[in-house]
Motif scaffolding. Structure first.
Motif, PDB file in Angstrom:
ATOM      1  N   SER A 226      38.102  32.828  45.206  1.00  0.00           N
ATOM      2  CA  SER A 226      39.199  32.604  44.259  1.00  0.00           C
ATOM      3  C   SER A 226      40.111  33.824  44.180  1.00  0.00           C
ATOM      4  O   SER A 226      41.333  33.700  44.098  1.00  0.00           O
TER       5      SER A 226
ATOM      6  N   HIS B 285      42.732  34.127  46.920  1.00  0.00           N
ATOM      7  CA  HIS B 285      43.902  33.270  46.807  1.00  0.00           C
ATOM      8  C   HIS B 285      44.796  33.591  45.621  1.00  0.00           C
ATOM      9  O   HIS B 285      45.982  33.247  45.631  1.00  0.00           O
ATOM     10  N   SER B 286      44.246  34.216  44.614  1.00  0.00           N
ATOM     11  CA  SER B 286      45.067  34.544  43.433  1.00  0.00           C
ATOM     12  C   SER B 286      44.648  35.893  42.858  1.00  0.00           C
ATOM     13  O   SER B 286      43.997  35.986  41.823  1.00  0.00           O
ATOM     14  N   ARG B 287      45.050  36.943  43.554  1.00  0.00           N
ATOM     15  CA  ARG B 287      44.669  38.303  43.165  1.00  0.00           C
ATOM     16  C   ARG B 287      45.326  38.744  41.862  1.00  0.00           C
ATOM     17  O   ARG B 287      44.844  39.654  41.211  1.00  0.00           O
ATOM     18  N   ASN B 288      46.424  38.128  41.483  1.00  0.00           N
ATOM     19  CA  ASN B 288      47.129  38.526  40.271  1.00  0.00           C
ATOM     20  C   ASN B 288      46.809  37.652  39.067  1.00  0.00           C
ATOM     21  O   ASN B 288      47.477  37.737  38.050  1.00  0.00           O
ATOM     22  N   ASN B 289      45.792  36.837  39.181  1.00  0.00           N
ATOM     23  CA  ASN B 289      45.379  35.978  38.074  1.00  0.00           C
ATOM     24  C   ASN B 289      44.356  36.730  37.225  1.00  0.00           C
ATOM     25  O   ASN B 289      43.208  36.922  37.627  1.00  0.00           O
TER      26      ASN B 289
END
Length: 114
Positions: A6, A9-13
């Motif tokens: 996860s 795919h979304s390091r800034n979440n």
């Protein structure tokens, strides 16, 4: 593994990073928890992520306490490899506390740092 996937795919979440932080704390992986805290602080300081929550006192104290405990255990066992790893972890925790001190005036940060 799913959490790491996860993050790819979304390091800034920030929600995924908070999940990683809690998971690492549950598994006593304090180096990874320290890294997750650093990323959360980075996200919090960026202008685009104003919803990122502050780091919780209980999480930071768990990281500090767990890292110190691993250091003491390595020292008691006279395990030089584990002792070196624990020293590096303590340096990372100190850097995290320094960043927290610069970003926050909460008394618990100073107390934990002492």
């Amino acid at each position: 593994p799913a959490l790491n996937e996860s993050l790819k795919h979304s390091r800034n979440n920030w929600r995924v990073w908070v999940s990683k932080l809690y998971t690492c704390l549950d598994l006593n992986r304090f180096d990874e928890a320290t890294h997750a805290c650093s990323v959360l602080l980075d996200l919090r300081s960026s202008n685009s992520s104003q919803q990122v929550p502050e780091l919780e006192e209980k999480c930071v104290r768990a990281i500090v306490g767990g890292t110190l405990e691993k250091y003491v255990q390595a020292k008691e066992k006279n395990d030089t490899i584990a002792l070196d790893a624990a020293r590096r972890s303590l340096v990372r925790v100190q850097e995290l506390l320094d960043r927290l001190e610069a970003m926050s005036n909460d008394p618990w940060v100073y107390e934990t740092k002492a």
